[in-house]
Design an enzyme around this catalytic site. Structure first.
Site, PDB file in Angstrom:
ATOM      1  N   LYS A  36      35.836  33.729 -14.591  1.00 26.92           N
ATOM      2  CA  LYS A  36      37.278  34.142 -14.314  1.00 26.92           C
ATOM      3  C   LYS A  36      37.394  34.758 -12.895  1.00 26.92           C
ATOM      4  CE  LYS A  36      35.160  37.825 -17.093  1.00 26.92           C
ATOM      5  NZ  LYS A  36      35.144  38.080 -18.523  1.00 26.92           N
TER       6      LYS A  36
ATOM      7  N   LYS B 205      25.857  37.705  -7.091  1.00 28.89           N
ATOM      8  CA  LYS B 205      26.973  38.720  -6.691  1.00 28.89           C
ATOM      9  C   LYS B 205      26.629  39.540  -5.695  1.00 28.89           C
ATOM     10  CE  LYS B 205      29.035  39.213 -11.414  1.00 28.89           C
ATOM     11  NZ  LYS B 205      29.317  40.268 -12.342  1.00 28.89           N
TER      12      LYS B 205
ATOM     13  N   LYS C  53      29.391  27.520 -13.029  1.00 23.07           N
ATOM     14  CA  LYS C  53      29.846  27.954 -14.327  1.00 23.07           C
ATOM     15  C   LYS C  53      31.370  28.176 -14.164  1.00 23.07           C
ATOM     16  CE  LYS C  53      29.699  32.393 -14.868  1.00 23.07           C
ATOM     17  NZ  LYS C  53      29.212  33.784 -15.564  1.00 23.07           N
TER      18      LYS C  53
HETATM   19  P1  TYM Z   1      31.089  38.255 -19.735  1.00 24.21           P
HETATM   20  O1  TYM Z   1      32.105  39.094 -19.604  1.00 24.21           O
HETATM   21  O2  TYM Z   1      30.631  37.916 -18.056  1.00 24.21           O
HETATM   22  O3  TYM Z   1      31.199  36.918 -20.521  1.00 24.21           O
HETATM   23  C1  TYM Z   1      31.257  37.225 -21.954  1.00 24.21           C
HETATM   24  C2  TYM Z   1      30.742  36.301 -22.634  1.00 24.21           C
HETATM   25  O4  TYM Z   1      31.237  34.947 -22.355  1.00 24.21           O
HETATM   26  C3  TYM Z   1      30.269  34.129 -22.085  1.00 24.21           C
HETATM   27  N1  TYM Z   1      30.568  33.095 -20.931  1.00 24.21           N
HETATM   28  C4  TYM Z   1      30.315  31.965 -21.195  1.00 24.21           C
HETATM   29  N2  TYM Z   1      29.955  30.996 -21.963  1.00 24.21           N
HETATM   30  C5  TYM Z   1      29.995  29.690 -21.622  1.00 24.21           C
HETATM   31  N3  TYM Z   1      30.440  29.156 -20.655  1.00 24.21           N
HETATM   32  C6  TYM Z   1      31.052  29.856 -19.648  1.00 24.21           C
HETATM   33  N4  TYM Z   1      31.566  29.337 -18.491  1.00 24.21           N
HETATM   34  C7  TYM Z   1      30.928  31.628 -19.750  1.00 24.21           C
HETATM   35  N5  TYM Z   1      31.476  32.465 -19.053  1.00 24.21           N
HETATM   36  C8  TYM Z   1      31.173  33.430 -19.585  1.00 24.21           C
HETATM   37  C9  TYM Z   1      29.058  34.956 -21.520  1.00 24.21           C
HETATM   38  O5  TYM Z   1      27.656  34.586 -21.562  1.00 24.21           O
HETATM   39  C10 TYM Z   1      29.180  36.369 -22.325  1.00 24.21           C
HETATM   40  O6  TYM Z   1      28.406  35.985 -23.691  1.00 24.21           O
HETATM   41  N6  TYM Z   1      26.980  41.443 -19.560  1.00 24.21           N
HETATM   42  C11 TYM Z   1      28.014  40.601 -20.466  1.00 24.21           C
HETATM   43  C12 TYM Z   1      28.632  41.395 -21.105  1.00 24.21           C
HETATM   44  C13 TYM Z   1      27.975  42.476 -21.987  1.00 24.21           C
HETATM   45  C14 TYM Z   1      27.386  42.169 -23.289  1.00 24.21           C
HETATM   46  C15 TYM Z   1      26.637  43.475 -23.434  1.00 24.21           C
HETATM   47  C16 TYM Z   1      27.095  40.872 -23.824  1.00 24.21           C
HETATM   48  C17 TYM Z   1      27.691  43.850 -21.749  1.00 24.21           C
HETATM   49  N7  TYM Z   1      26.824  44.294 -22.827  1.00 24.21           N
HETATM   50  C18 TYM Z   1      25.671  43.370 -24.576  1.00 24.21           C
HETATM   51  C19 TYM Z   1      26.328  41.020 -25.113  1.00 24.21           C
HETATM   52  C20 TYM Z   1      25.421  42.087 -25.481  1.00 24.21           C
HETATM   53  C21 TYM Z   1      28.989  40.068 -19.504  1.00 24.21           C
HETATM   54  O7  TYM Z   1      29.132  40.399 -18.340  1.00 24.21           O
HETATM   55  O8  TYM Z   1      29.763  38.916 -20.248  1.00 24.21           O
END
Ligand code: TYM
Length: 341
Positions: free
Chosen positions: A208, A123, A205
């Site tokens: 969004k 990022k 990956k």
């Molecule tokens: P975020 O918002 O980017 O994504 C949410 C969840 O979706 C999964 N994910 C995917 N899985 C498979 N293929 C993909 N292309 C894909 N894109 C996203 C992510 O792995 C995630 O599980 N930091 C985290 C949010 C968070 C969190 C937490 C998660 C904040 N605190 C505590 C677990 C526990 C995030 O940015 O996910």
């Protein structure tokens, strides 16, 4: 038979999703669908699932859009099948203890550990100036989200693995510095679909935040657009429907999506399409994806403006706050902050 509410909860599950932009099929397969499965399977586990709005402001957000996206993610959680009777659903910023423990985690972590995180490096690489400090310290907040509830299990996609590993290290370090305080959590990854790839550049990956809208499928995309995106997904010039991540990344990604949304294994799908071409395969997959998303959209539009959604979020935050406040008192006491009560 005992109802789920009567079973004693001895374990905890925590996970969250950022309300940046709209949710993708990757979020659904990698995370949301897992939450729904686990809420039904893990009878002894209390679930805390939240909208990670504090994480969203590590990069600039429009205020009106952010509010809209928070509500949209909340509605999508329910539309995908999360049951408020089984899950504490809440907004991260409404439980102030997340920020409190985040600072404690910053005071446990080393700068070098934060700088090594690949998501930060990626990022930061894309943004030349105005990089917010919180983009660097983001994993401390994520560790706080998890440790606050003594999570045993954290369902996530592959891209969050490194953050979870850091969380485990911070929990272990804190426990050895101040005495046993936190449960050391385990990551839980889907068997297939922990890393859904971009439809246009299948070595990346599905995200969004990608600039190319054809690279991802949004859960709220028009169904005709979803069909088109699948049909125009990048594949190779070969004709065989075969899983080979190195040589056939595009078709392998589509096979993964197919397997994730059906009961078929990748081997069974390869066999089924042994004598078919890419067009037939893609056209079948498009219908499978549309059939999975259609009921979610229907429920989403029923829920999004319903006052019940607010009640669910209020109740979820109340329960989360109760658990989190108790934990913070323990943490302050262990460290020696404030006065003896
Ligand atoms: P975020 O918002 O980017 O994504 C949410 C969840 O979706 C999964 N994910 C995917 N899985 C498979 N293929 C993909 N292309 C894909 N894109 C996203 C992510 O792995 C995630 O599980 N930091 C985290 C949010 C968070 C969190 C937490 C998660 C904040 N605190 C505590 C677990 C526990 C995030 O940015 O996910």
């Amino acid at each position: 038979m005992q109802s789920q509410k009567e079973v004693k909860k001895t374990r905890t599950l925590v996970s969250g999703i950022q309300p940046t932009g709209k949710l993708t099929l990757g979020n659904y397969i990698g995370a949301l669908r897992q939450f729904v499965k686990l809420q039904d399977e893990l009878e002894d586990t209390e679930l805390f699932i939240f909208i990670a709005d504090l994480h969203a402001i590590t990069t600039p957000q429009d205020r009106v859009e952010l509010r809209k996206n928070i509500r949209s993610v909340a509605a999508l959680y329910l539309a995908c099948g999360l049951d408020p009777a089984k899950v504490n659903l809440f907004i991260q910023s409404e439980v102030i203890e997340h920020t409190m423990l985040s600072y404690i985690m910053e005071s446990t972590a080393y700068v070098g550990e934060m700088e090594r995180m690949t998501q930060y490096k990626d990022k930061k690489g894309k943004q030349m100036e105005g990089i917010r400090t919180s983009l660097l310290t983001y994993p401390a907040l994520m560790a706080a989200d998890i440790l606050l509830y003594d999570a045993h299990i954290v369902p996530i996609g592959d891209d969050q693995k490194q953050h979870l590993e850091l969380t485990r290290n911070l929990a272990t370090r804190f426990n050895s510095l101040y005495g046993e305080t936190f449960v050391v959590p385990e990551g839980f990854y889907p068997e297939t679909g922990a890393r859904i790839k971009s439809l246009t550049e299948p070595d990346k990956k599905m995200s969004k935040s990608d600039e190319n809208q054809k690279s991802y499928i949004l859960l709220l995309d028009d169904l005709a657009i979803i069909r088109n995106k699948i049909k125009s997904a990048v594949t190779d010039s070969d004709t065989k429907i075969k899983y080979d991540l190195k040589k056939k990344a595009g078709i392998s990604n589509l096979l993964t999506i197919y397997a994730s949304l059906t009961d078929l294994s990748i081997k069974e799908i390869e066999k089924k399409y042994e004598n078919s071409n890419y067009a037939t395969f893609k056209s079948d997959l498009a219908e499978i994806v549309v059939d999975s998303i259609r009921p979610i959209q229907k429920r989403y539009f029923e829920i999004i403006n319903d006052i019940k959604l607010d009640q669910i979020l209020t109740e979820g935050a109340e329960r989360a706050r109760f658990v989190a406040q108790r934990k913070m008192q323990k943490v302050y006491k262990k460290i020696g902050l404030g006065r003896i009560k």
